[in-house]
Design a protein around this motif. Structure first.
Motif, PDB file in Angstrom:
ATOM      1  N   THR A 162       0.621  -1.279  -0.342  1.00 61.19           N
ATOM      2  CA  THR A 162      -0.245   0.182  -0.673  1.00 61.19           C
ATOM      3  C   THR A 162       1.080   0.946  -0.035  1.00 61.19           C
ATOM      4  O   THR A 162       1.315   1.245   1.287  1.00 61.19           O
ATOM      5  CB  THR A 162      -1.274  -0.194   1.454  1.00 61.19           C
ATOM      6  OG1 THR A 162      -1.826  -1.324   1.070  1.00 61.19           O
ATOM      7  CG2 THR A 162      -1.342   1.473   1.504  1.00 61.19           C
ATOM      8  N   GLN A 164       1.040   5.459   0.739  1.00 59.27           N
ATOM      9  CA  GLN A 164      -0.178   6.120   1.551  1.00 59.27           C
ATOM     10  C   GLN A 164       1.274   7.642   2.024  1.00 59.27           C
ATOM     11  O   GLN A 164       2.011   7.274   1.813  1.00 59.27           O
ATOM     12  CB  GLN A 164      -0.985   5.445   2.736  1.00 59.27           C
ATOM     13  CG  GLN A 164       0.954   4.998   3.920  1.00 59.27           C
ATOM     14  CD  GLN A 164       0.233   4.357   4.736  1.00 59.27           C
ATOM     15  OE1 GLN A 164      -0.706   3.839   4.865  1.00 59.27           O
ATOM     16  NE2 GLN A 164       1.107   3.679   5.595  1.00 59.27           N
ATOM     17  N   MET A 165       0.254   8.661   1.901  1.00 59.32           N
ATOM     18  CA  MET A 165       0.693   9.503   2.079  1.00 59.32           C
ATOM     19  C   MET A 165       1.042  10.154   4.200  1.00 59.32           C
ATOM     20  O   MET A 165       0.151   9.676   4.493  1.00 59.32           O
ATOM     21  CB  MET A 165      -0.226  10.780   2.544  1.00 59.32           C
ATOM     22  CG  MET A 165       0.753  12.452   2.167  1.00 59.32           C
ATOM     23  SD  MET A 165      -0.261  13.406   1.249  1.00 59.32           S
ATOM     24  CE  MET A 165      -0.802  13.578  -0.429  1.00 59.32           C
ATOM     25  N   GLY A 208     -10.783   9.272  -3.072  1.00 59.69           N
ATOM     26  CA  GLY A 208      -9.508   9.444  -3.538  1.00 59.69           C
ATOM     27  C   GLY A 208      -9.557  10.469  -3.453  1.00 59.69           C
ATOM     28  O   GLY A 208      -9.986  11.776  -2.794  1.00 59.69           O
ATOM     29  N   ILE A 237       4.265  10.509  -0.531  1.00 63.67           N
ATOM     30  CA  ILE A 237       3.501   9.591  -0.774  1.00 63.67           C
ATOM     31  C   ILE A 237       4.719   8.288  -0.997  1.00 63.67           C
ATOM     32  O   ILE A 237       5.163   7.696  -2.264  1.00 63.67           O
ATOM     33  CB  ILE A 237       2.407   9.057  -1.784  1.00 63.67           C
ATOM     34  CG1 ILE A 237       2.033  10.491  -1.895  1.00 63.67           C
ATOM     35  CG2 ILE A 237       1.940   8.340  -2.107  1.00 63.67           C
ATOM     36  CD1 ILE A 237       0.828  10.629  -3.168  1.00 63.67           C
ATOM     37  N   ASN A 240       3.939   1.207   2.413  1.00 61.18           N
ATOM     38  CA  ASN A 240       3.985   1.275   3.800  1.00 61.18           C
ATOM     39  C   ASN A 240       4.731   0.002   4.412  1.00 61.18           C
ATOM     40  O   ASN A 240       5.527   0.176   5.361  1.00 61.18           O
ATOM     41  CB  ASN A 240       2.770   0.094   4.236  1.00 61.18           C
ATOM     42  CG  ASN A 240       2.484  -1.112   3.431  1.00 61.18           C
ATOM     43  OD1 ASN A 240       3.131  -1.417   2.134  1.00 61.18           O
ATOM     44  ND2 ASN A 240       1.240  -2.081   4.034  1.00 61.18           N
ATOM     45  N   THR A 254       0.211   9.252   9.524  1.00 56.94           N
ATOM     46  CA  THR A 254      -0.735   8.388   8.124  1.00 56.94           C
ATOM     47  C   THR A 254      -1.787  10.313   7.743  1.00 56.94           C
ATOM     48  O   THR A 254      -1.968  10.691   8.880  1.00 56.94           O
ATOM     49  CB  THR A 254      -1.345   7.587   7.632  1.00 56.94           C
ATOM     50  OG1 THR A 254      -0.855   6.578   7.833  1.00 56.94           O
ATOM     51  CG2 THR A 254      -2.095   7.581   6.201  1.00 56.94           C
ATOM     52  N   VAL A 259      -8.794   8.209   3.621  1.00 58.34           N
ATOM     53  CA  VAL A 259      -8.649   7.745   2.072  1.00 58.34           C
ATOM     54  C   VAL A 259      -8.590   6.078   1.635  1.00 58.34           C
ATOM     55  O   VAL A 259      -7.197   5.816   2.568  1.00 58.34           O
ATOM     56  CB  VAL A 259      -7.609   8.927   1.932  1.00 58.34           C
ATOM     57  CG1 VAL A 259      -7.229   9.042  -0.236  1.00 58.34           C
ATOM     58  CG2 VAL A 259      -8.093  10.361   1.497  1.00 58.34           C
ATOM     59  N   THR A 260      -8.652   5.506   0.824  1.00 59.49           N
ATOM     60  CA  THR A 260      -8.398   4.257   0.552  1.00 59.49           C
ATOM     61  C   THR A 260      -6.949   4.924  -0.197  1.00 59.49           C
ATOM     62  O   THR A 260      -7.297   4.913  -1.609  1.00 59.49           O
ATOM     63  CB  THR A 260      -9.163   3.529  -0.607  1.00 59.49           C
ATOM     64  OG1 THR A 260     -11.064   3.744   0.095  1.00 59.49           O
ATOM     65  CG2 THR A 260      -9.275   2.837  -0.985  1.00 59.49           C
ATOM     66  N   TRP A 261      -6.544   4.367  -0.277  1.00 62.38           N
ATOM     67  CA  TRP A 261      -5.322   4.622  -0.536  1.00 62.38           C
ATOM     68  C   TRP A 261      -4.551   3.545  -1.365  1.00 62.38           C
ATOM     69  O   TRP A 261      -4.765   2.214  -1.068  1.00 62.38           O
ATOM     70  CB  TRP A 261      -3.760   4.672   0.068  1.00 62.38           C
ATOM     71  CG  TRP A 261      -3.708   5.408   1.169  1.00 62.38           C
ATOM     72  CD1 TRP A 261      -4.532   5.495   2.510  1.00 62.38           C
ATOM     73  CD2 TRP A 261      -3.499   7.087   1.142  1.00 62.38           C
ATOM     74  NE1 TRP A 261      -3.865   7.495   3.063  1.00 62.38           N
ATOM     75  CE2 TRP A 261      -3.768   7.828   1.963  1.00 62.38           C
ATOM     76  CE3 TRP A 261      -2.903   7.526  -0.570  1.00 62.38           C
ATOM     77  CZ2 TRP A 261      -3.276   9.014   2.030  1.00 62.38           C
ATOM     78  CZ3 TRP A 261      -2.474   9.171  -0.171  1.00 62.38           C
ATOM     79  CH2 TRP A 261      -2.852  10.058   0.856  1.00 62.38           C
ATOM     80  N   LYS A 263      -3.239   0.715  -3.629  1.00 65.29           N
ATOM     81  CA  LYS A 263      -2.544  -0.969  -2.918  1.00 65.29           C
ATOM     82  C   LYS A 263      -2.032  -1.356  -4.797  1.00 65.29           C
ATOM     83  O   LYS A 263      -3.139  -1.846  -5.772  1.00 65.29           O
ATOM     84  CB  LYS A 263      -3.783  -2.129  -2.108  1.00 65.29           C
ATOM     85  CG  LYS A 263      -4.460  -1.570  -0.911  1.00 65.29           C
ATOM     86  CD  LYS A 263      -5.255  -2.786  -0.887  1.00 65.29           C
ATOM     87  CE  LYS A 263      -4.764  -2.162   1.000  1.00 65.29           C
ATOM     88  NZ  LYS A 263      -5.694  -2.942   1.806  1.00 65.29           N
TER      89      LYS A 263
END
Length: 298
Positions: A162, A164-165, A208, A237, A240, A254, A259-261, A263
């Protein structure tokens, strides 16, 4: 001349891009190494190597020919091992290309586990994000999350990662903790250049992101972006796998956790062949096993 030896000389010169280095490695003169290449070129009726006083490189015909020759020599080596030991023992140098963010403590522990089982395999890693030519650069495997397969290559899905920001708590304390994507407009971004060099972050649907941030650093090296995020320089970004320890320890947070980051799947990419060398097959099986990539990085 010994054609089999000539083929071995050809693959060595293709890998090392030097007649002198190969001649020293194989215990022959530079002139003899050159004669072996001339012998092969005469047999196939094509120029396989471009060479001048300083550089040696594969021609287009040479790159195609190397695919078959390398497979032939590796299969021959495995066949010899099979006859002498009645089993294939993984051994030799396993050359792997992968992005630098995969080089984590958990991944290192996983390699140590593999090494205990297969002590005769030597790892040779190229940690970079650029797309390599597996054949020309002599790599056995490439681990990638994004790819376009060239002819003659196949991919095996291994795991999931994943992106993520994240940002440092001190940085967020002195600016603001974004609540919506709009709060990130013109915010300082540590940008991964192949994806967001212009600062545009766009993915997903209604949950998003579609926002234009302000790049304050652009780099192809995820480790550099990671360190800069830890120092409080801006948002980044990152995968993980790279940030898990920092998030657990509170060194990073995070951003927009709702938000759905994205994958993405990690794939092992390798040359398509009817018979994989034992070192490659055993490592692929190890990565795909319950002791491999998934559990080793969870």
């Amino acid at each position: 001349m010994d054609t089999l030896l000539s083929l071995r000389v050809f693959t060595e010169v293709a890998d090392h891009k030097s007649f002198t280095a190969v001649a020293d490695r194989m215990g022959m003169s530079r002139a003899m190494a050159s004669k072996h290449i001339q012998h092969i070129e005469a047999r196939v009726g094509a120029r396989l190597l471009s060479r001048n006083s300083r550089n040696v490189s594969l021609t287009e015909a040479g790159a195609r020919y190397l695919v078959t020759v390398r497979r032939l020599l590796e299969d021959l080596s495995d066949a010899e091992n099979l006859i002498s030991t009645d089993t294939l023992v993984p051994r030799g140098t396993l050359k792997i290309s992968m992005p630098v963010w995969m080089s984590t403590p958990a991944f290192a522990r996983m390699l140590s586990d593999y090494h205990r089982d297969f002590p005769h395999v030597v790892f040779d890693f190229d940690l970079s994000s650029h797309k390599i030519n597996l054949v020309e650069e002599g790599a056995d495997l490439a681990l990638r999350v994004a790819f376009k397969l060239d002819e003659g290559l196949i991919a095996r899905k291994l795991s999931e990662v994943t992106f993520q920001m994240v940002a440092a708590p001190d940085f967020l304390d002195h600016t603001t903790r974004p609540q919506t994507a709009n709060d990130l407009i013109d915010a300082p971004l540590l940008a991964y250049s192949p994806v967001a060099s212009d600062g545009r972050i766009k993915f997903g649907g209604s949950e998003g992101l579609d926002v234009k941030m302000r790049p304050v650093m652009v780099s192809t090296n995820e480790s550099h972006l990671h360190l800069s995020a830890l120092s409080g320089m801006g948002y980044a970004i990152l995968p993980n796998w790279m940030t898990k320890g920092d998030l657990d320890a509170g060194r990073l947070e995070t951003v927009l956790p709702q938000v759905t980051w994205p994958k993405l799947h990690v794939h092992a990419i390798y040359a398509d062949r009817s018979y994989l060398p034992a070192k490659v097959r055993s490592f692929l099986d190890f990565l795909a096993s319950k002791q491999g990539l998934e559990s080793g990085l969870s």
